[in-house]
Design a protein around this motif. Structure first.
Motif, PDB file in Angstrom:
ATOM      1  N   ARG A   1       0.835  -1.075  -0.031  1.00  0.00           N
ATOM      2  CA  ARG A   1       0.127  -0.085   0.078  1.00  0.00           C
ATOM      3  C   ARG A   1       0.655   1.305   0.076  1.00  0.00           C
ATOM      4  NH1 ARG A   1      -3.505  -2.933   3.790  1.00  0.00           N
ATOM      5  NH2 ARG A   1      -5.356  -3.618   2.499  1.00  0.00           N
ATOM      6  N   MET A   2       1.885   1.178   0.888  1.00  0.00           N
ATOM      7  CA  MET A   2       2.893   2.287   0.842  1.00  0.00           C
ATOM      8  C   MET A   2       3.588   2.546  -0.408  1.00  0.00           C
ATOM      9  SD  MET A   2       3.802   4.954   2.311  1.00  0.00           S
ATOM     10  CE  MET A   2       3.560   5.235   4.363  1.00  0.00           C
ATOM     11  N   ALA A   3       4.135   1.642  -0.849  1.00  0.00           N
ATOM     12  CA  ALA A   3       4.698   1.497  -2.224  1.00  0.00           C
ATOM     13  C   ALA A   3       3.865   2.084  -3.414  1.00  0.00           C
ATOM     14  CB  ALA A   3       5.379   0.063  -2.682  1.00  0.00           C
ATOM     15  N   GLY A   4       2.465   1.686  -3.168  1.00  0.00           N
ATOM     16  CA  GLY A   4       1.495   2.098  -4.251  1.00  0.00           C
ATOM     17  C   GLY A   4       1.288   3.419  -4.236  1.00  0.00           C
ATOM     18  N   LYS A   5       1.405   4.172  -2.997  1.00  0.00           N
ATOM     19  CA  LYS A   5       0.913   5.569  -2.910  1.00  0.00           C
ATOM     20  C   LYS A   5       2.192   6.329  -3.393  1.00  0.00           C
ATOM     21  CE  LYS A   5      -2.574   5.749  -0.117  1.00  0.00           C
ATOM     22  NZ  LYS A   5      -3.538   6.856  -0.136  1.00  0.00           N
ATOM     23  N   LEU A   6       3.192   5.830  -3.395  1.00  0.00           N
ATOM     24  CA  LEU A   6       4.431   6.749  -4.033  1.00  0.00           C
ATOM     25  C   LEU A   6       4.720   6.302  -5.560  1.00  0.00           C
ATOM     26  CD1 LEU A   6       6.811   6.998  -0.726  1.00  0.00           C
ATOM     27  CD2 LEU A   6       4.830   8.303  -1.500  1.00  0.00           C
ATOM     28  N   HIS A   7       4.124   5.402  -5.910  1.00  0.00           N
ATOM     29  CA  HIS A   7       4.422   4.840  -7.285  1.00  0.00           C
ATOM     30  C   HIS A   7       4.316   6.057  -8.171  1.00  0.00           C
ATOM     31  CE1 HIS A   7       5.242   2.209 -10.300  1.00  0.00           C
ATOM     32  NE2 HIS A   7       4.069   2.447 -11.031  1.00  0.00           N
ATOM     33  N   GLY A   8       5.175   6.228  -9.109  1.00  0.00           N
ATOM     34  CA  GLY A   8       5.384   7.275 -10.172  1.00  0.00           C
ATOM     35  C   GLY A   8       5.449   8.645  -9.747  1.00  0.00           C
ATOM     36  N   SER A   9       5.778   8.797  -8.183  1.00  0.00           N
ATOM     37  CA  SER A   9       5.798  10.297  -7.604  1.00  0.00           C
ATOM     38  C   SER A   9       7.135  10.236  -7.387  1.00  0.00           C
ATOM     39  CB  SER A   9       5.223  10.360  -6.306  1.00  0.00           C
ATOM     40  OG  SER A   9       5.963  11.016  -5.214  1.00  0.00           O
ATOM     41  N   PRO A  10       7.686  11.751  -7.621  1.00  0.00           N
ATOM     42  CA  PRO A  10       9.326  12.010  -7.308  1.00  0.00           C
ATOM     43  C   PRO A  10       9.682  11.762  -5.830  1.00  0.00           C
ATOM     44  CG  PRO A  10       7.882  13.867  -7.462  1.00  0.00           C
ATOM     45  CD  PRO A  10       7.098  12.823  -7.834  1.00  0.00           C
TER      46      PRO A  10
ATOM     47  N   ARG B   1      -3.961  18.175  10.148  1.00  0.00           N
ATOM     48  CA  ARG B   1      -3.850  19.055   8.866  1.00  0.00           C
ATOM     49  C   ARG B   1      -3.423  20.488   9.145  1.00  0.00           C
ATOM     50  NH1 ARG B   1      -8.566  18.081   5.652  1.00  0.00           N
ATOM     51  NH2 ARG B   1      -7.558  16.203   4.741  1.00  0.00           N
ATOM     52  N   ALA B   2      -3.922  20.917   9.961  1.00  0.00           N
ATOM     53  CA  ALA B   2      -3.505  22.599  10.499  1.00  0.00           C
ATOM     54  C   ALA B   2      -1.998  22.537  11.048  1.00  0.00           C
ATOM     55  CB  ALA B   2      -4.159  23.009  11.769  1.00  0.00           C
ATOM     56  N   ALA B   3      -1.807  21.650  11.860  1.00  0.00           N
ATOM     57  CA  ALA B   3      -0.404  21.489  12.288  1.00  0.00           C
ATOM     58  C   ALA B   3       0.702  21.327  11.159  1.00  0.00           C
ATOM     59  CB  ALA B   3      -0.086  20.405  13.182  1.00  0.00           C
ATOM     60  N   ILE B   4       0.160  20.553  10.247  1.00  0.00           N
ATOM     61  CA  ILE B   4       1.406  20.160   9.096  1.00  0.00           C
ATOM     62  C   ILE B   4       1.162  21.333   7.857  1.00  0.00           C
ATOM     63  CG2 ILE B   4       1.699  18.589   7.030  1.00  0.00           C
ATOM     64  CD1 ILE B   4       2.596  17.659   9.763  1.00  0.00           C
ATOM     65  N   GLU B   5       0.041  21.997   7.827  1.00  0.00           N
ATOM     66  CA  GLU B   5       0.253  23.188   7.022  1.00  0.00           C
ATOM     67  C   GLU B   5       0.982  24.347   7.373  1.00  0.00           C
ATOM     68  OE1 GLU B   5      -3.957  24.431   6.535  1.00  0.00           O
ATOM     69  OE2 GLU B   5      -4.379  22.876   5.157  1.00  0.00           O
ATOM     70  N   ALA B   6       1.143  24.442   8.843  1.00  0.00           N
ATOM     71  CA  ALA B   6       2.057  25.395   9.324  1.00  0.00           C
ATOM     72  C   ALA B   6       3.423  24.933   9.206  1.00  0.00           C
ATOM     73  CB  ALA B   6       1.534  25.574  10.996  1.00  0.00           C
ATOM     74  N   SER B   7       3.578  23.709   9.484  1.00  0.00           N
ATOM     75  CA  SER B   7       5.224  23.173   9.247  1.00  0.00           C
ATOM     76  C   SER B   7       5.345  23.092   8.198  1.00  0.00           C
ATOM     77  CB  SER B   7       5.189  21.854  10.018  1.00  0.00           C
ATOM     78  OG  SER B   7       4.647  20.817   9.036  1.00  0.00           O
ATOM     79  N   VAL B   8       4.497  22.900   7.044  1.00  0.00           N
ATOM     80  CA  VAL B   8       4.889  22.842   5.386  1.00  0.00           C
ATOM     81  C   VAL B   8       5.538  24.352   5.379  1.00  0.00           C
ATOM     82  CG1 VAL B   8       4.011  22.851   3.148  1.00  0.00           C
ATOM     83  CG2 VAL B   8       3.936  20.806   4.691  1.00  0.00           C
ATOM     84  N   MET B   9       4.704  25.192   5.603  1.00  0.00           N
ATOM     85  CA  MET B   9       4.833  26.623   5.408  1.00  0.00           C
ATOM     86  C   MET B   9       6.475  27.135   5.809  1.00  0.00           C
ATOM     87  SD  MET B   9       2.636  29.999   6.150  1.00  0.00           S
ATOM     88  CE  MET B   9       3.618  30.012   8.003  1.00  0.00           C
TER      89      MET B   9
ATOM     90  N   ALA C   1       1.643  15.701  -0.282  1.00  0.00           N
ATOM     91  CA  ALA C   1       0.847  16.608  -1.337  1.00  0.00           C
ATOM     92  C   ALA C   1       1.746  18.025  -1.483  1.00  0.00           C
ATOM     93  CB  ALA C   1      -0.425  16.483  -0.743  1.00  0.00           C
ATOM     94  N   SER C   2       2.270  18.246  -0.550  1.00  0.00           N
ATOM     95  CA  SER C   2       2.986  19.647  -0.152  1.00  0.00           C
ATOM     96  C   SER C   2       3.762  20.072  -1.470  1.00  0.00           C
ATOM     97  CB  SER C   2       3.845  19.637   1.139  1.00  0.00           C
ATOM     98  OG  SER C   2       5.002  19.026   0.852  1.00  0.00           O
TER      99      SER C   2
ATOM    100  N   GLY D   1      11.318  13.930   5.933  1.00  0.00           N
ATOM    101  CA  GLY D   1      10.421  14.185   7.105  1.00  0.00           C
ATOM    102  C   GLY D   1       9.219  13.364   7.039  1.00  0.00           C
ATOM    103  N   ALA D   2       8.078  13.778   7.780  1.00  0.00           N
ATOM    104  CA  ALA D   2       6.763  13.057   8.070  1.00  0.00           C
ATOM    105  C   ALA D   2       6.842  11.490   8.503  1.00  0.00           C
ATOM    106  CB  ALA D   2       6.504  12.895   6.246  1.00  0.00           C
ATOM    107  N   GLY D   3       5.849  11.031   8.779  1.00  0.00           N
ATOM    108  CA  GLY D   3       5.561   9.797   9.309  1.00  0.00           C
ATOM    109  C   GLY D   3       4.145   9.295   8.937  1.00  0.00           C
ATOM    110  N   THR D   4       3.987   7.918   9.665  1.00  0.00           N
ATOM    111  CA  THR D   4       2.781   7.293   9.336  1.00  0.00           C
ATOM    112  C   THR D   4       1.376   8.220   9.425  1.00  0.00           C
ATOM    113  OG1 THR D   4       3.825   5.264   9.818  1.00  0.00           O
ATOM    114  CG2 THR D   4       1.470   5.279   9.543  1.00  0.00           C
ATOM    115  N   GLY D   5       1.520   9.226  10.636  1.00  0.00           N
ATOM    116  CA  GLY D   5       0.195   9.973  10.704  1.00  0.00           C
ATOM    117  C   GLY D   5      -0.180  11.038   9.689  1.00  0.00           C
ATOM    118  N   THR D   6       1.007  11.666   9.050  1.00  0.00           N
ATOM    119  CA  THR D   6       0.852  12.767   8.172  1.00  0.00           C
ATOM    120  C   THR D   6       1.478  12.589   6.694  1.00  0.00           C
ATOM    121  OG1 THR D   6       2.828  14.000   9.012  1.00  0.00           O
ATOM    122  CG2 THR D   6       1.104  14.071  10.222  1.00  0.00           C
TER     123      THR D   6
END
Lengths: 370, 370
Positions: free
Chosen positions: A34-43, A193-201, A233-234, A222-227
């Motif tokens: 599932r995780m491999a599928g999520k990232l398949h084709g992405s840089p 999502r709000a926490a990660i929006e702030a950290s992505v900024m 997407a950032s 960075g990032a982990g299973t929760g986010t």
């Protein structure tokens, strides 16, 4: 000390000695896919966090499905993994003592190894050690983008430290680590999502500062299973450090949203050792068999049984349906409250498929905390 | 997997790799001597709980000072201790699976071994296994005198189980275990005393029932570091199972009264790996270096520093006095919140005297949970 494995290949699950740390291979493989599928084709590439599993076999399974390598927190973990053939390891942490730095730069002669920093004195120490070992060590600046643990402040302080790295001929500025550990476990999706929006900024601004200072296209990890879906997407992260997705624990099951794609694949198999009253059973798995730092375990597939208390070697169960109560000697599966420190209690994974032991995998970095 | 020791004999304390589990030998020896002094001249013997230390060297130190033997919770612990020369071990727990029972009776050929029961089916299984191994196994009935975990009810149910034991030719009824685990950690002395007064009364009544049924002078074993003086004074116990007194953790330091005779002798030596802000430091000792199930650790000798949070590999410190703040690379000693599960994370004790490493003791029963 290394323990004798609690099972042999070919045994049925009910012959396993308890407590034992069991992987359901079918659920585990679906999680990897599932995780491999999520990232398949992405840089964006997975840099799977090996602090969760501490096992070279699992690291290789992750890399075979596209992970660029693994990360881990300790030099001793990196040693164990590299010696077992894992060839790309980021130590996602600060390594400051002279003896640890010497071990780290020695590893860099055997595999692709990188490390994080957040202090100029540490940059100088790493530079000197790498020079004397005749290696060029990739170094990332850890930036505190909201977790409040280690890391430089975002923006200019991070650029200053990147410059310090670049000034050391034996080091190479390799990018930034911007990991928001606390956000992984914010249960409500909107708050997470709000926490990660702030950290992505903050991460994006810092990358901008770095580019303006001439540091182009660094790794942003960075990032982990929760986010991880939010950082994916950032558009600013190019490595994701998810680890717990392979196993899924009770705490991550409380996190609303995407982690639920992953299945519980790690269990503590335990045995009912006492049935003192009609509504109480005691199992042989306490604080030395699973970690309760993030809450108590759940009994897999048994909503009628609640794990209500752990002492050192005992787990106390409340039985809500006396008619279905387990008998003395029955086996139960606990889903650990927190998988990482639970794995660190064991030397062996007992891997089962269709209730039969298919493999015993050594947890080679168990106890590797230096 | 067994880890490389984090130190060598003769090193100074500041050369130890971190995190490391350190024993202050002077405090440790004073703790041993204090407990031995308490029981000197009394008919009550110490049966030191080896689940705390998991180390044959410490067990021998305790027995050299008068302990009749040790107890432990798991067959695997008993195996490790007996193979290292400890010759008198009570498994203070129920052992129910056929493979564990086979291992237990095999041990009874190598040393003086006893076990606890609380279920007639278990008595039959033990009887059969002991007969086929040609040993006569001493068996104690565990009585629930208030802890609400394992054990028969006091009084007649205990007598019934003693009869079942006596009916098995390969078993010998050896007495009762009456241990009130929860009472150990009742902080207020008056409340703790009230709990033990109630449990002593139940224990005394049960011994009376046993005598009336012809079971004279059995072993009555129980107590722990928090309450041992109360059971000692009761006149009904003849073995005390204290374990934590050798090390003393933060939780026991909160218990009002006698445990304070004992000193903190066990520490997690850790290093400051990050100084991100003036009032924050991060050390390299998190959930895999000490157990937080009973609360966070304290920083030894540093009331100006508070340990405020543990993640898997990090400990976050709040620095209340910036002028005295530790620098990057400084070493600190943590007093673990709970010593038993902390010890279980390590393979080696680094034993220091006057800031020099005097010995490395293997924690041979680390991970021995089956």
């Amino acid at each position: 000390m290394t323990t004798i494995p609690p099972a042999r290949v070919g045994m049925s699950i009910d012959q396993i000695d308890t407590p034992a740390l069991v992987i359901d291979l079918e659920a585990y493989e679906r999680n990897l896919d599932r995780m491999a599928g999520k990232l398949h084709g992405s840089p964006v590439r997975l840099r799977a966090h090996a602090k969760t599993h501490k096992c070279a076999i699992i690291a290789r399974h992750q890399m075979a499905r596209g992970a660029v390598g693994v990360c881990c927190q300790k030099v001793a973990e990196a040693e164990a993994l590299i010696h077992a053939g894992v060839n790309n390891v980021l130590v996602s942490n600060q390594i400051v003592s002279p003896q640890k730095i010497a071990r780290l730069v020695a590893l860099a002669k055997q595999a692709t190894v990188a490390v994080c920093v957040d202090h100029p004195a540490n940059v100088r120490d790493l530079g000197r050690a790498a020079a004397s070992a005749d290696v060029r060590l990739p170094v990332l600046v850890e930036v505190d983008i909201g977790a409040g643990r280690c890391g430089t402040a975002p923006g200019q302080p991070t650029v200053d430290l990147a410059r310090a790295i670049a000034a050391e001929p034996s080091l190479r500025f390799a990018g930034i680590q911007a990991y928001h550990g606390k956000a992984q476990h914010i249960y409500a999706l909107a708050d997470r999502r709000a926490a990660i929006e702030a950290s992505v900024m903050l991460t994006r601004q810092t990358v901008g500062h770095l580019k303006a200072a001439g540091f182009n296209s660094p790794t942003v990890t960075g990032a982990g299973t929760g986010t991880y879906e939010l950082e994916l997407a950032s558009g600013i992260y190019n490595e994701l450090q998810a680890g717990s997705y392979v196993f899924m624990d009770v705490d991550y099951a409380k996190v609303e949203g995407s982690p639920h794609e992953f299945e519980h694949a790690l269990f503590v198999l335990c045995q009912v050792m006492s049935r003192p009253t009609p509504d109480r059973a005691v199992v042989d798995a306490g604080l030395k068999a699973h970690s309760v730092d993030s809450g108590l375990p759940r009994v897999h597939g048994r909503p009628d049984i609640e794990f209500v208390g752990a002492s050192d070697e005992h787990g106390t169960l409340k039985l809500r349906d006396p008619a279905a109560a387990p008998a003395l000697g029955d086996l139960l599966r606990l889903i650990p409250g927190h998988c990482d420190p639970t794995v660190n209690l064991y030397d062996w994974y007992v891997c089962i498929r269709k209730n039969k032991v298919e493999a015993l995998w050594p947890i080679i970095a168990r106890g590797a905390i230096t």
